[in-house]
Design a protein around this motif. Structure first.
Motif, PDB file in Angstrom:
ATOM      1  N   TYR A 121       5.046  20.586 -46.347  1.00 32.00           N
ATOM      2  CA  TYR A 121       3.867  21.360 -46.717  1.00 32.00           C
ATOM      3  C   TYR A 121       3.047  20.630 -47.770  1.00 32.00           C
ATOM      4  O   TYR A 121       1.815  20.600 -47.714  1.00 32.00           O
ATOM      5  CB  TYR A 121       4.275  22.741 -47.235  1.00 32.00           C
ATOM      6  CG  TYR A 121       4.440  23.767 -46.149  1.00 32.00           C
ATOM      7  CD1 TYR A 121       3.359  24.482 -45.676  1.00 32.00           C
ATOM      8  CD2 TYR A 121       5.688  24.022 -45.603  1.00 32.00           C
ATOM      9  CE1 TYR A 121       3.504  25.433 -44.686  1.00 32.00           C
ATOM     10  CE2 TYR A 121       5.858  24.970 -44.604  1.00 32.00           C
ATOM     11  CZ  TYR A 121       4.759  25.667 -44.151  1.00 32.00           C
ATOM     12  OH  TYR A 121       4.911  26.598 -43.160  1.00 32.00           O
ATOM     13  N   LEU A 122       3.722  20.047 -48.776  1.00 34.44           N
ATOM     14  CA  LEU A 122       2.999  19.368 -49.847  1.00 34.44           C
ATOM     15  C   LEU A 122       2.287  18.125 -49.344  1.00 34.44           C
ATOM     16  O   LEU A 122       1.253  17.732 -49.890  1.00 34.44           O
ATOM     17  CB  LEU A 122       3.981  19.002 -50.980  1.00 34.44           C
ATOM     18  CG  LEU A 122       4.616  20.185 -51.706  1.00 34.44           C
ATOM     19  CD1 LEU A 122       5.562  19.692 -52.797  1.00 34.44           C
ATOM     20  CD2 LEU A 122       3.551  21.095 -52.308  1.00 34.44           C
ATOM     21  N   GLU A 123       2.828  17.455 -48.312  1.00 38.95           N
ATOM     22  CA  GLU A 123       2.153  16.289 -47.750  1.00 38.95           C
ATOM     23  C   GLU A 123       0.782  16.651 -47.189  1.00 38.95           C
ATOM     24  O   GLU A 123      -0.127  15.823 -47.161  1.00 38.95           O
ATOM     25  CB  GLU A 123       3.016  15.668 -46.644  1.00 38.95           C
ATOM     26  CG  GLU A 123       4.243  14.931 -47.169  1.00 38.95           C
ATOM     27  CD  GLU A 123       5.129  14.432 -46.043  1.00 38.95           C
ATOM     28  OE1 GLU A 123       4.770  14.691 -44.864  1.00 38.95           O
ATOM     29  OE2 GLU A 123       6.159  13.815 -46.326  1.00 38.95           O
ATOM     30  N   ARG A 124       0.627  17.876 -46.738  1.00 39.25           N
ATOM     31  CA  ARG A 124      -0.649  18.331 -46.172  1.00 39.25           C
ATOM     32  C   ARG A 124      -1.452  19.175 -47.155  1.00 39.25           C
ATOM     33  O   ARG A 124      -2.367  19.884 -46.764  1.00 39.25           O
ATOM     34  CB  ARG A 124      -0.381  19.135 -44.899  1.00 39.25           C
ATOM     35  CG  ARG A 124       0.206  18.274 -43.785  1.00 39.25           C
ATOM     36  CD  ARG A 124       0.824  19.140 -42.707  1.00 39.25           C
ATOM     37  NE  ARG A 124       1.290  18.331 -41.600  1.00 39.25           N
ATOM     38  CZ  ARG A 124       2.439  17.660 -41.597  1.00 39.25           C
ATOM     39  NH1 ARG A 124       3.223  17.704 -42.666  1.00 39.25           N
ATOM     40  NH2 ARG A 124       2.801  16.940 -40.553  1.00 39.25           N
ATOM     41  N   ASN A 125      -1.061  19.095 -48.451  1.00 34.18           N
ATOM     42  CA  ASN A 125      -1.766  19.831 -49.505  1.00 34.18           C
ATOM     43  C   ASN A 125      -1.833  21.321 -49.194  1.00 34.18           C
ATOM     44  O   ASN A 125      -2.859  21.970 -49.382  1.00 34.18           O
ATOM     45  CB  ASN A 125      -3.180  19.277 -49.699  1.00 34.18           C
ATOM     46  CG  ASN A 125      -3.169  17.864 -50.237  1.00 34.18           C
ATOM     47  OD1 ASN A 125      -2.286  17.503 -51.028  1.00 34.18           O
ATOM     48  ND2 ASN A 125      -4.123  17.063 -49.803  1.00 34.18           N
ATOM     49  N   ARG A 126      -0.755  21.868 -48.700  1.00 37.39           N
ATOM     50  CA  ARG A 126      -0.674  23.291 -48.393  1.00 37.39           C
ATOM     51  C   ARG A 126       0.411  23.942 -49.221  1.00 37.39           C
ATOM     52  O   ARG A 126       1.431  23.321 -49.549  1.00 37.39           O
ATOM     53  CB  ARG A 126      -0.371  23.519 -46.910  1.00 37.39           C
ATOM     54  CG  ARG A 126      -1.514  23.177 -45.969  1.00 37.39           C
ATOM     55  CD  ARG A 126      -1.191  23.688 -44.582  1.00 37.39           C
ATOM     56  NE  ARG A 126      -0.959  25.124 -44.593  1.00 37.39           N
ATOM     57  CZ  ARG A 126      -0.284  25.783 -43.656  1.00 37.39           C
ATOM     58  NH1 ARG A 126       0.233  25.124 -42.642  1.00 37.39           N
ATOM     59  NH2 ARG A 126      -0.127  27.087 -43.728  1.00 37.39           N
ATOM     60  N   THR A 127       0.193  25.183 -49.584  1.00 35.82           N
ATOM     61  CA  THR A 127       1.193  25.981 -50.290  1.00 35.82           C
ATOM     62  C   THR A 127       1.765  27.002 -49.328  1.00 35.82           C
ATOM     63  O   THR A 127       1.018  27.845 -48.817  1.00 35.82           O
ATOM     64  CB  THR A 127       0.568  26.701 -51.499  1.00 35.82           C
ATOM     65  OG1 THR A 127       0.002  25.731 -52.384  1.00 35.82           O
ATOM     66  CG2 THR A 127       1.617  27.512 -52.238  1.00 35.82           C
ATOM     67  N   LYS A 166       1.401  27.404 -61.870  1.00 36.73           N
ATOM     68  CA  LYS A 166       1.205  26.377 -60.854  1.00 36.73           C
ATOM     69  C   LYS A 166       1.801  26.882 -59.557  1.00 36.73           C
ATOM     70  O   LYS A 166       2.876  27.485 -59.550  1.00 36.73           O
ATOM     71  CB  LYS A 166       1.880  25.071 -61.279  1.00 36.73           C
ATOM     72  CG  LYS A 166       1.435  23.846 -60.486  1.00 36.73           C
ATOM     73  CD  LYS A 166       2.030  22.572 -61.121  1.00 36.73           C
ATOM     74  CE  LYS A 166       1.479  21.316 -60.429  1.00 36.73           C
ATOM     75  NZ  LYS A 166       1.914  21.219 -59.037  1.00 36.73           N
ATOM     76  N   THR A 196      -2.331  24.472 -39.378  1.00 36.64           N
ATOM     77  CA  THR A 196      -3.220  24.038 -40.448  1.00 36.64           C
ATOM     78  C   THR A 196      -4.625  24.571 -40.207  1.00 36.64           C
ATOM     79  O   THR A 196      -5.152  24.480 -39.103  1.00 36.64           O
ATOM     80  CB  THR A 196      -3.256  22.505 -40.514  1.00 36.64           C
ATOM     81  OG1 THR A 196      -1.920  22.015 -40.629  1.00 36.64           O
ATOM     82  CG2 THR A 196      -4.068  22.031 -41.715  1.00 36.64           C
TER      83      THR A 196
END
Length: 692
Positions: free
Chosen positions: A399-405, A362, A496
């Motif tokens: 980062y996770l709020e914007r669905n980014r890793t 993951k 982004t």
């Protein structure tokens, strides 16, 4: 000579093996005055250091039947040169007698010896049986051991690296010679096979049978040799690659840190034995020989640990980060083994992170992901040497709020205090993203070096075009300036991605030029394909229907909307191909005939009964002496296909099949031709034509 006689004539000091010493603490030696050294007492000794023990109980100068100058065979051992045997000659039987005990012949030294015996103590389990076997052959043997003659660890490591480079060059030469031999054998087999390229069988009873069978045997032998030589070339190429990577493998900082931990553990074990204590359940008797050997081993390990620490210090000076417990707190995220893990506990040697095997691998593993229904939280340790970078819980949440890793480069930018990589910075100007527009100039210098390009974090950069648009460039592959492959995305001021990623082959200079052109032509129409330029880099909107070569053309052919082409003009629709048309032709003809038969078939070779067969007549004065492979037949086939709106694929090299069952060739519709009804040619009644 019996074993009892050998032992009585050997100058061995029995006290050297039978006296037992006791550890008397650390301090000043009563004999030589050395300070901070282990002290031992026993027999006539009282609180002396290992050096004084070695002086009081010196090892014998030699062991065996007679002194070295009188012995037939002399076995010597030093840590600098290893274990060597002198006095043997080819054919005397000594090598055959001692070979089972691990002895081999060193061509570079011209004598026998034990492999991997340098920089180690004498292996008496191989030396003593070899000496016994030599005595049984009637030779006298003398053994000379000097453990104090050794070389510095740095010198030994440099010698190993040099030998690895020599091996790499030698293996590369072997691989190249094997490759050349494989290619030559393949060409030889191919040259012989040209005699049978039409599938000519062996004519049993014919005068050519013997030669044909010999040619088949030579073809088989040459092809087998080509395969074997190819496998051998692959083997030596892998050996060369491994030898060439020896120095990099040994000096890798993360691997060196783990090696230091192992050597320090060995050093602590030696210190315990020096104190008369148990180490992992093993104890030793402190005889004079053991005391001297433990002291020698302690000095060697101390020197080796110091050498590897200097390697790590050099890597730190070049930018390598050595992570420790002070760099993390509970709740942080650590990048290790390709994923991010939430830290549950900070230990002295390791980090305890969240772990759930059902979700692995993951991209980001949080404590919530590792929490099971019963409230148990899965966890696993991560060694500090496996840590790539870290990120705080707050930064990871954004980062996770914007669905980014986040990438390693993002985390490094945050650690360095560069807010440009932070996704929460809403007020930042695009021109300041990751170093502004001068980054391509700095990257041009890196492009020249090639290999250094791969060492940059994540191989990702951003730059701003002249119109203020920010582009993110990530290198996908490529090891040379002329072989670089990038993925380009348009990003906003927060970093982004807002545009679809497009692959690009070339240099960053060309990417920037096309980015500028894309900004200038936005809102305009492509003169060639009629599509409107949108936001992005290198192509108009809906680029999926354009070929990569067309994109490059469209970049240069974009024109303003006010010119001849209207903005609402649509691309000319292409003629829809017939999906039910034939995909293949099958040609049959008898040898020496003047007429060939061609039928249409589908992609699986099934003859289309709904399309009549076509008969091709030979030109006047010409016969099809090569059967269906005759050049005149296929010239006529191409003429028939051209009239019908088809084209043959692959030329003559695309033909398959056999003369008996017919030769096949794949066909396709010509894009520039209008559909033409497939009609049969007038059928001739020539008696030479083959049966349908």
């Amino acid at each position: 000579m019996t074993a009892h006689q050998v032992e009585t004539t050997t100058p061995v000091d029995n006290r050297y093996r039978t006296v037992t010493l006791m550890f008397a603490g650390d301090g000043e030696c009563s004999g030589c005055g050395h300070e901070d050294t282990p002290l031992y007492s026993g027999g006539e000794l009282a609180r002396v250091c290992p050096a004084c023990v070695a002086t009081t109980f010196p090892p014998p100068p030699w062991e065996g039947d007679c002194p070295p100058e009188k012995a037939d065979v002399v076995i010597t051992h030093t840590r600098a040169d290893g274990t060597l045997l002198e006095g043997s000659r080819k054919g005397d039987g000594i090598f055959e007698a001692i070979r089972p005990y691990g002895w081999r012949f060193f061509r570079s030294l011209g004598c026998l010896g034990l492999n991997h015996s340098r920089d180690t103590s004498a292996d008496r389990y191989k030396i003593d049986p070899a000496a016994k076997a030599i005595r049984e052959l009637g030779f006298t043997v003398c053994i000379v051991v000097n453990e104090d003659e050794r070389r510095a660890f740095a010198e030994a490591e440099a010698d190993r690296e040099q030998r690895a480079e020599s091996r790499a060059e030698r293996f590369e030469d072997r691989a190249s010679r094997a490759t050349a031999s494989s290619d030559a054998s393949y060409q030889r087999s191919k040259q012989i096979s040209e005699r049978f390229y039409m599938g000519q069988p062996i004519l049993v009873g014919h005068h050519s049978e013997g030669r044909a069978r010999r040619d088949h045997a030579r073809m088989d032998n040459a092809m087998r040799k080509s395969i074997n030589e190819g496998e051998r070339a692959k083997h030596w190429a892998q050996r060369a690659e491994a030898s060439g990577a020896y120095a990099e493998h040994r000096t890798n900082p993360a691997r060196t840190l783990r090696r230091i931990e192992t050597k320090e553990a060995d050093l602590r074990g030696v210190v315990r034995w020096q104190r008369g204590e148990s180490n992992n359940g093993h104890s030793v008797r402190l005889s004079p020989a053991v005391v001297v050997e433990l002291s020698r081993r302690r000095d060697e390990l101390t020197e080796e640990v110091g050498y590897w620490r200097s390697i790590v210090a050099k890597a730190e000076a070049e930018g390598f980060k050595v992570w420790g417990a002070d760099d993390f707190t509970k709740g942080d995220f650590v990048r290790s083994r390709g994923s991010w893990y939430e830290v549950l506990r900070v230990n002295k040697k390791t980090l305890t992170v969240a772990w759930n095997l059902r979700l692995a691998p993951k991209a980001v593993m949080t404590a919530a992901d590792a929490t099971f229904e019963d409230g148990h939280v899965g966890r696993q340790p991560v060694d500090y040497s496996d840590v790539k970078t870290r990120m705080s819980a707050g930064d990871m949440a954004r980062y996770l709020e914007r669905n980014r890793t986040p990438s390693i480069a993002d985390a490094k930018a945050l650690l360095d205090g560069v807010t440009a990589a932070s996704p929460q910075d809403q007020e930042q100007a695009p021109a300041e993203v990751e170093g502004s527009a001068d980054i391509p100039e700095r990257l041009r210098a890196l492009l020249v070096e090639g290999e250094q390009m791969l060492k940059l974090p994540e191989r990702e950069w951003s730059f701003t075009s002249t119109c203020g648009r920010v582009y993110r460039v990530r290198m996908v592959t490529g090891r040379d300036v002329t072989d670089l492959h990038f993925e380009v995305r348009t990003v906003d001021a927060k970093g982004t991605a807002v545009g679809v990623g497009k692959d690009w082959t070339g240099t960053l200079e060309v990417i920037r030029e096309h980015a500028t052109a894309a900004d200038e032509h936005e809102g305009k129409q492509c003169q060639r394909c009629g599509r409107m330029w949108g936001k992005g880099l290198g192509s108009p909107q809906t680029p999926a229907t354009c070929t990569p070569g067309h994109w490059s053309y469209c970049d240069r052919a974009a024109v303003p909307v006010e010119q001849d082409v209207s903005t609402d003009a649509q691309a000319k629709p292409k003629r829809k191909k017939r999906t039910n048309g034939p995909k293949m032709v099958i040609v049959t003809a008898a040898y020496g005939s003047r007429q060939a038969r061609m039928v249409y078939a589908n992609g699986r070779g099934t003859v289309r009964e709904d399309i009549p067969a076509v008969f091709i007549d030979a030109p006047e004065g010409v016969k099809f002496n090569e059967g269906p492979a005759s050049a005149a037949i296929w010239q006529g086939v191409d003429e028939v296909l051209e009239k019908a709106g088809f084209v043959r694929l692959g030329g003559n090299g695309g033909r398959t099949g056999s003369p008996g069952k017919g030769i096949r060739a794949k066909i396709t519709e010509r894009e520039d031709a209008e559909p033409v009804a497939v009609e049969s040619a007038p059928q001739s009644q020539d008696t030479d034509s083959p049966a349908s």
